[in-house]
Design a protein around this motif. Structure first.
Motif, short mmCIF file in Angstrom:
data_model
loop_
_atom_site.label_atom_id
_atom_site.label_comp_id
_atom_site.label_asym_id
_atom_site.label_seq_id
_atom_site.Cartn_x
_atom_site.Cartn_y
_atom_site.Cartn_z
N SER A 75 4.14 -5.86 -2.35
CA SER A 75 4.35 -6.03 -0.92
C SER A 75 5.48 -6.97 -0.61
O SER A 75 6.09 -7.55 -1.43
N TRP B 228 5.33 -2.19 -16.33
CA TRP B 228 5.54 -2.23 -14.88
C TRP B 228 4.88 -3.48 -14.30
O TRP B 228 5.48 -4.17 -13.48
N PHE C 8 3.52 7.01 -10.24
CA PHE C 8 3.98 6.47 -8.97
C PHE C 8 3.45 7.32 -7.84
O PHE C 8 3.42 8.53 -7.92
N THR D 236 -5.27 -8.65 -1.50
CA THR D 236 -3.87 -8.98 -1.67
C THR D 236 -3.77 -10.30 -2.40
O THR D 236 -4.70 -11.11 -2.37
N ALA E 55 0.40 -1.80 -5.05
CA ALA E 55 1.70 -1.74 -4.38
C ALA E 55 2.26 -3.15 -4.28
O ALA E 55 1.54 -4.10 -3.97
N TYR F 195 -5.05 1.62 -6.88
CA TYR F 195 -3.71 1.72 -6.30
C TYR F 195 -3.13 0.31 -6.23
O TYR F 195 -3.80 -0.61 -5.76
N GLY G 200 3.29 6.97 -3.36
CA GLY G 200 3.53 6.17 -2.16
C GLY G 200 4.47 5.03 -2.49
O GLY G 200 5.49 5.21 -3.13
N GLU G 201 4.08 3.83 -2.10
CA GLU G 201 4.89 2.64 -2.34
C GLU G 201 4.49 1.91 -3.61
O GLU G 201 5.00 0.83 -3.89
N GLY G 202 3.58 2.47 -4.39
CA GLY G 202 3.10 1.77 -5.57
C GLY G 202 2.75 2.70 -6.71
O GLY G 202 3.37 3.75 -6.89
N HIS H 125 6.58 -7.02 -12.43
CA HIS H 125 6.23 -7.48 -11.09
C HIS H 125 5.38 -8.75 -11.08
O HIS H 125 4.81 -9.09 -10.04
#
Length: 80
Positions: free
Chosen positions: A80, A9, A59, A37, A78, A76, A61-63, A13
């Motif tokens: 962006s 994963w 997985f 970030t 995510a 965590y 939420g968004e991440g 990304h």
């Protein structure tokens, strides 16, 4: 997901902007967060993800929420 799945994963990304949040837990609840970030890079980069204490990931939420061997923390990530 296993560590191998999680690393796949991450590889998928690479070079994307991410939010990385280290969370301190108490009785399973988040009591503190430290966020950064940056751009996800394989060797260094803006964000550093240490998988030394990796236990499992899933997985959320968004991440992805990464469970660590230390029961008092989780990670965590995510995109962006």
């Amino acid at each position: 997901m296993t560590r191998h799945d999680f690393e796949a994963w991450l590889d998928h990304h690479l070079d994307q902007s991410v939010l990385v949040e280290w969370r301190t837990l108490s009785d399973g609840l988040v009591t503190d967060k430290t966020s950064t970030t940056g751009v996800l890079r394989k060797d260094g980069g803006d964000t550093h993800i240490d998988l030394t204490d990796f236990d499992a990931a899933d997985f959320g939420g968004e991440g992805v929420v990464v469970e660590l061997l230390r029961e008092s923390a989780e990670l965590y990530i995510a995109v962006s």
